[in-house]
Design a protein around this motif. Structure first.
Motif, PDB file in Angstrom:
ATOM      1  N   LYS A  57     -59.859  54.005  29.401  1.00 40.65           N
ATOM      2  CA  LYS A  57     -58.874  53.086  30.033  1.00 40.65           C
ATOM      3  C   LYS A  57     -58.084  54.241  30.940  1.00 40.65           C
ATOM      4  O   LYS A  57     -57.854  54.292  32.041  1.00 40.65           O
ATOM      5  N   ASP A  93     -63.875  47.839  36.399  1.00 43.04           N
ATOM      6  CA  ASP A  93     -63.235  47.192  37.139  1.00 43.04           C
ATOM      7  C   ASP A  93     -61.530  47.114  36.555  1.00 43.04           C
ATOM      8  O   ASP A  93     -61.428  46.684  35.828  1.00 43.04           O
ATOM      9  N   GLN A  94     -60.747  47.854  37.209  1.00 35.83           N
ATOM     10  CA  GLN A  94     -59.315  48.216  36.855  1.00 35.83           C
ATOM     11  C   GLN A  94     -58.688  46.929  36.697  1.00 35.83           C
ATOM     12  O   GLN A  94     -57.657  46.727  35.924  1.00 35.83           O
ATOM     13  N   LYS A  95     -58.914  45.978  37.414  1.00 37.03           N
ATOM     14  CA  LYS A  95     -58.224  44.748  37.497  1.00 37.03           C
ATOM     15  C   LYS A  95     -58.516  43.757  36.410  1.00 37.03           C
ATOM     16  O   LYS A  95     -57.603  43.234  35.820  1.00 37.03           O
ATOM     17  N   THR A  96     -59.883  43.670  36.130  1.00 35.60           N
ATOM     18  CA  THR A  96     -60.024  42.896  34.875  1.00 35.60           C
ATOM     19  C   THR A  96     -60.567  43.584  33.567  1.00 35.60           C
ATOM     20  O   THR A  96     -60.605  42.778  32.688  1.00 35.60           O
TER      21      THR A  96
END
Length: 208
Positions: free
Chosen positions: A106, A73-76
């Motif tokens: 990442k 999940d790139q947002k969290t």
């Protein structure tokens, strides 16, 4: 003009060094035949100690590393494996014939750490492990924890290890989790600092 030529050469040199020290992986895309029901993958999972003489391409490696502990999940910033107190302490190193790389989850790329082939050091007394084209080393940053760092590191390595097993099975690869390795050589060659502890390693290859 001389200054422009010099600057151009420096830029080219910089690009060349970057290309040698970084390996950007393709986005993880599991092939259709690897997208099987989890119960089927669990039933087929085995510890494999013989590997075919066939290299893993970057697309397959990308899927394997993402499954191990990639960003889900790139947002969290959540990753595919659980971790104690969400410290995400496990670093995965890819050791192959051309050297050892640290997986940057990442950025989804490999960062060159050593140009040495460390598969024999990871194999230690079990020669079969050095025959795999790739060996994934799980290192815990135990200093992330205020107490029981080794215990939490081992627990988190176990989560990542199981992810590697399942992804390898789905991708038609074989692997086995191992704790044996020449720790002193590994620590030296990877320049690990105090509190960075090698926990497990996974030789990975196609089935023989």
């Amino acid at each position: 003009m001389k200054h422009l030529i010099t600057l151009s050469l420096l830029l080219l040199g910089s690009i060349s060094v970057s290309a040698q020290t970084e390996r950007v992986l393709p986005a993880p895309q599991f092939p259709a035949d690897a997208q099987r029901p989890i119960n089927e993958v669990l039933m087929q999972r085995r510890s494999i100690r013989q590997y075919a003489d066939k290299a893993l391409d970057d697309a397959t490696l990308s899927c394997l590393l993402w499954a191990a502990c990639g960003v889900s999940d790139q947002k969290t910033g959540k990753i595919t494996a659980p971790s104690a107190i969400n410290k995400q302490d496990i670093e995965v190193y890819v050791c192959a014939a051309d050297g050892a790389y640290r997986y940057d989850a990442k950025a989804n790329k490999l960062l060159l750490v050593s140009k040495k082939d460390l598969r024999q050091a990871l194999a230690s007394q079990q020669a079969f492990a050095a025959t795999a084209p790739v060996n994934l080393l799980l290192v815990s940053r135990t200093y992330e924890f205020s107490r029981r760092g080794h215990d939490y590191g081992c627990m988190d390595a176990g989560y990542v290890s199981q992810n590697i097993y399942l992804a390898a099975t789905a991708l038609g690869l074989g692997t086995v989790a191992r704790a044996s390795m020449d720790v002193d050589t590994i620590v030296k060659e990877l320049q690990l600092k105090e509190g960075e502890e090698p926990i497990l390693n996974h030789p990975v290859g196609y089935l023989k």
